[in-house]
Write an enzyme that holds these catalytic residues in place. Structure first.
Site, PDB file in Angstrom:
ATOM      1  N   GLU A 129       0.798  -1.156   0.090  1.00  0.00           N
ATOM      2  CA  GLU A 129       0.058   0.060  -0.078  1.00  0.00           C
ATOM      3  C   GLU A 129       0.796   1.326  -0.024  1.00  0.00           C
ATOM      4  OE1 GLU A 129      -2.661   0.065   3.290  1.00  0.00           O
ATOM      5  OE2 GLU A 129      -3.633  -1.971   2.482  1.00  0.00           O
ATOM      6  N   HIS A 133      -8.084   1.215   2.106  1.00  0.00           N
ATOM      7  CA  HIS A 133      -8.011   1.048   3.450  1.00  0.00           C
ATOM      8  C   HIS A 133      -8.751   1.744   4.256  1.00  0.00           C
ATOM      9  CE1 HIS A 133      -4.663  -0.877   6.409  1.00  0.00           C
ATOM     10  NE2 HIS A 133      -5.818  -0.746   6.920  1.00  0.00           N
TER      11      HIS A 133
END
Length: 212
Positions: A179, A197
């Protein structure tokens, strides 16, 4: 930290409810093709027959991890009239009975039972890629996969293959191994719903964390 005037807080319950709700939202979005149907409708199409979904009521939810967040997830899916089976080495038989879930002792017996899988564990040596190609092969064809916990619990390459083959009906992911995930092979697939997220991204969750 105190000597330096720095406030340190541990607020483990602050985002539990919002993550549990996001899990349910993603599961429903995946089961009913919400993202693809939205894009299609906004594009001026009316493809009512294209987006054939799946009901969750009456099906079996498989959950790995029944801690702070997982237990709240269980309650919410039970509200959708799902039967819940759980794999969690730390869950006692007594607690599982109190929660109204069926505790399964080993994963070989767990995988074939489930129609929807959601994971709620930390990423550890034991949980990394716990959902892998061998696991997908043992699941029912047409299973739905949700991950709002940590990237790396699900082996993403194996998930891609299972989605392409139809072994997995749809997947909903809020977390990824790397990420920020600004590009990913999974993004090419129409039967994948994904968010950046957002598990803890509600006004209430942020206020709870600050207060705690």
């Amino acid at each position: 930290a105190s000597k330096q005037g720095v406030i340190v807080m541990n607020a483990p319950f602050g985002n539990s409810v919002t993550t549990a709700e996001h899990t349910v939202a993603l599961a429903l979005a995946a089961s009913r093709h919400i993202a693809s149907a939205t894009a299609s409708t906004k594009a001026g199409k009316w493809e009512k027959n294209r987006f054939m979904g799946r009901e969750l009521g009456g099906k079996t939810l498989g959950i790995i991890g029944t801690g702070n967040i997982g237990s709240l997830v269980v309650e919410r899916f039970q509200g959708l009239k799902m039967h819940v089976v759980a794999y969690d080495p730390f869950l006692s038989r007594q607690r599982s009975e109190e929660m109204g879930v069926e505790l399964i002792a080993n994963l070989d017996d767990f995988w074939p039972r489930i129609d929807l899988l959601t994971v709620h564990t930390p990423l550890t040596q034991q949980t990394r890629h716990i959902v892998n190609a061998a696991a997908f092969a043992r699941m029912k064809r047409g299973v739905i996969i949700v991950n709002c916990a940590r990237g790396g619990i699900i082996e993403e390459g194996a998930l891609y293959d299972a989605l392409k083959s139809g072994q997995v009906f749809a997947a909903a992911l809020d977390v990824f191994e790397k990420e920020p995930a600004v590009s990913h092979p999974l993004f090419e697939l129409e039967n994948v719903v994904c968010t950046p997220h957002l598990g803890a991204s509600t006004v209430e969750a942020q206020e709870n964390v600050a207060v705690q």
